[in-house]
Write an enzyme that holds these catalytic residues in place. Structure first.
Site, PDB file in Angstrom:
ATOM      1  N   SER A 207       0.961  -0.716   0.538  1.00  0.00           N
ATOM      2  CA  SER A 207       0.126  -0.053   0.081  1.00  0.00           C
ATOM      3  C   SER A 207       1.033   0.893  -0.426  1.00  0.00           C
ATOM      4  CB  SER A 207      -1.196   0.160   0.892  1.00  0.00           C
ATOM      5  OG  SER A 207      -1.851   0.642   1.070  1.00  0.00           O
ATOM      6  N   GLU A 341      -8.973  -5.578  -4.249  1.00  0.00           N
ATOM      7  CA  GLU A 341      -7.928  -4.407  -3.734  1.00  0.00           C
ATOM      8  C   GLU A 341      -9.071  -3.200  -2.920  1.00  0.00           C
ATOM      9  OE1 GLU A 341      -4.908  -3.891  -3.095  1.00  0.00           O
ATOM     10  OE2 GLU A 341      -3.842  -4.604  -4.147  1.00  0.00           O
ATOM     11  N   HIS A 455      -7.391  -5.846  -0.290  1.00  0.00           N
ATOM     12  CA  HIS A 455      -6.439  -4.930   0.412  1.00  0.00           C
ATOM     13  C   HIS A 455      -5.735  -5.118   0.963  1.00  0.00           C
ATOM     14  CE1 HIS A 455      -3.767  -1.436  -0.598  1.00  0.00           C
ATOM     15  NE2 HIS A 455      -3.887  -0.985   0.671  1.00  0.00           N
TER      16      HIS A 455
END
Length: 553
Positions: A207, A341, A455
């Site tokens: 990320s 995600e 995610h």
């Protein structure tokens, strides 16, 4: 016993004490460190050195400024527990006061011998540049250590404290990124004392951590400090990773705190005077009306710095421009994303909002290049591509997830890989689609039953923590997946190739504009075209139409 220890010290150049089995001791440039011994999951042991200061505390007049090298200490520094985390709100939105004195790193290794030198893997945590730390309650090293590497995790300053930019010599910006550089410099200077190889350092992140490691790929300040990169779910050309309007946001921050000013020097003096905890949460408190409708509210981010004489810059040019000019640091790259995600950001109000004004489906990078009329037209075309003549709703939520995934992760991951591959360095790409009891992040979303990996799900296959303990220990299938995945990551760290020994019966071929992806999924791994390529082509055409740099598919 004493003769044996002397023999080891003299003949093996080992920098640990004779009591290493209970309290390992290492001498670094700043002084003596005493660590601890911990249990591996297979019954073995590893050495842990936590809370090592890699820079001076950035407090007082040093707030917002580039970190200074650490000062030596006298006596023995007890590196047996983590240092303070940086002030923040955690993933549950709970205030964590922490401390501004938070520039610490942690080193984990199974061996302190100086021969053979072990590859080093430095993890940079995510958290939107707003939250997170390198602490082992999230990022336990046990999974990776079984493959004979050294694991290092770090803290860096977050949000306002780490990414305030006043476009001035005093606060040019990117303090948080310069913290990361300071940590990498410390590793270069000291990791050999832990048995690590300073000439074989892999930086990896997820990320905002993934955006960070790709920023290091284009930063002249980072050159020579690492030798391979693993980027998981993000890049420095994602719009959510790029800081804009920094001075205006700084003045809004001051106004929120009760001090209105139009003078930069006055502003800096005031912001250096308020308690650090008062600066937490300014990402949300300083949003504009349009920013409140963004999928990812991240606005205290890395910026392009102005050049000032005598001031070392992290970044002086737009990252995409650096990539397109082929001026990046040239090392092997492993890059990829998770299949869904966007699930992490799904909420009913966001879905309905996109029906009301489809221009917010258009990436901000494109919006800045086109007219309002064009934005409306493009937004309607995007909606039609994903849901036809329907509206976004609970019945079409997967399509909404796909849009968020595509615009915030897939397209720019491919765009970064395509431009970077022009350097002729090895680039390997993947799509992570494991869906097991280790998909911990998905359990906290609004639709935990959706197939795929959201995610941050991949982190729980790479790092050991309390959330994965039961499933990992009870299910052999999960242990096998973890073993295989961490072997690929550590193979890459060792050699620049994720499968040099072809241990899984499939060869991971280099990236080729979406045509060569490793599918990380059950029932078996396989290479092939990215299954999301039809969406990639759609977005590529829109970028081309808007005259924004696109991929040559």
């Amino acid at each position: 016993m004493m003769k044996f220890c002397v023999f080891i010290l003299v003949n093996m150049m080992v920098v640990w004490s004779c009591s290493c089995e209970t309290s390992p001791t290492v001498t670094v440039k700043e002084g003596i460190l005493k660590g601890s011994v911990n249990d591996l999951l297979d019954g073995g042991k590893y050495f842990s050195f936590k809370g090592i200061p890699y820079a001076q505390p950035p407090i007082g007049k040093l707030r917002f400024k580039a970190p200074l090298p650490p000062k030596p200490w006298s006596g023995t520094y007890h590196a047996t527990k983590h240092g303070e985390v940086c002030p923040q709100r955690d993933v549950t939105d709970t205030l964590v006061p922490g401390s501004e004195d938070c520039l610490f790193l942690n080193v984990y290794t199974k061996s302190l011998l100086s021969r053979p030198k072990l590859p080093v893997m430095v993890f940079i945590h995510g958290g939107a540049f707003i939250t997170g730390s390198g602490n082992s309650d999230w990022y336990g090293p046990e999974f990776l250590l079984q493959h004979d590497v050294i694991v290092v995790t770090i803290n860096y300053r977050l949000e306002v404290l780490g990414f305030l930019s006043l476009d001035s010599p005093e606060v040019p910006g990117n303090a948080g990124m310069k913290d990361q550089v300071a940590a990498l410099r410390w590793i270069q200077n000291n990791i050999a004392q832990f048995g690590g190889d300073p000439d074989n350092v892999t930086i990896f992140g997820e990320s905002a951590g993934s955006a960070s490691v790709t920023y290091h790929l284009v930063s002249p300040m980072s050159k020579g400090l690492f030798h391979k990169v693993i980027a998981q779910s993000g890049s420095c050309i994602d719009d959510w990773a790029i800081g804009r309007g920094s001075i205006e946001r700084a003045f809004r921050t001051s106004k929120v705190l009760g001090k209105e000013s139009k003078n930069i020097d006055e502003l800096l003096k005031y912001l250096q005077s308020v308690p650090a905890v008062d600066l937490v949460g300014m990402t949300y408190k300083t949003r504009t009306a349009d920013e409140e409708r963004a999928d990812f509210a991240m606005f205290f981010n890395p910026v392009v710095e102005k050049k000032f004489e005598g001031v070392e810059s992290f970044l002086n040019e737009d990252a995409l421009e650096i990539l397109m000019k082929g001026k990046s640091n040239e090392v092997p790259l492993l890059i990829g994303y998770n299949s869904i995600e966007g699930l992490m950001s799904v909420s009913e109000d966001k879905i309905i909002d996109k029906n009301n004004d489809t221009k917010f489906l258009v990436p901000r990078e494109i919006l800045r290049k086109i007219s309002a009329e064009k934005a409306k037209d493009m937004g309607e075309r995007i909606k039609t591509f994903y849901v036809g003549d329907k509206n976004f709703s609970n019945d079409t939520v997967k399509s909404f997830v796909n849009i968020v995934t595509d615009t915030n992760f897939i397209y720019n991951m491919n765009r970064f890989a395509a431009y970077y591959s022009a350097t002729k360095q090895s680039v390997f790409a993947y799509r992570f689609n494991y869906d097991t009891d280790l998909n911990i992040a998905k359990k906290y979303t609004s639709i935990p039953a959706m197939k795929g990996a959201t995610h941050a799900d991949d982190l729980f296959y790479l790092f050991y923590n309390a959330d994965v303990d039961k499933a990992y220990k009870n299910e052999k299938k999960l242990r096998d997946i973890v073993l295989n995945l961490t072997k690929m990551w550590t193979n890459f760290a060792k050699s620049g190739n994720p499968t040099p020994d072809n241990h899984l019966g499939v060869t991971w071929k280099p990236y080729n504009a979406g045509k060569q992806f490793m599918m990380l999924e059950e029932p078996f791994l396989k290479m092939g075209p990215n299954p999301d390529n039809d969406r990639l082509v759609f977005w590529n055409n829109l970028y081309c139409e808007a005259k924004v740099p696109y991929i040559n598919l």
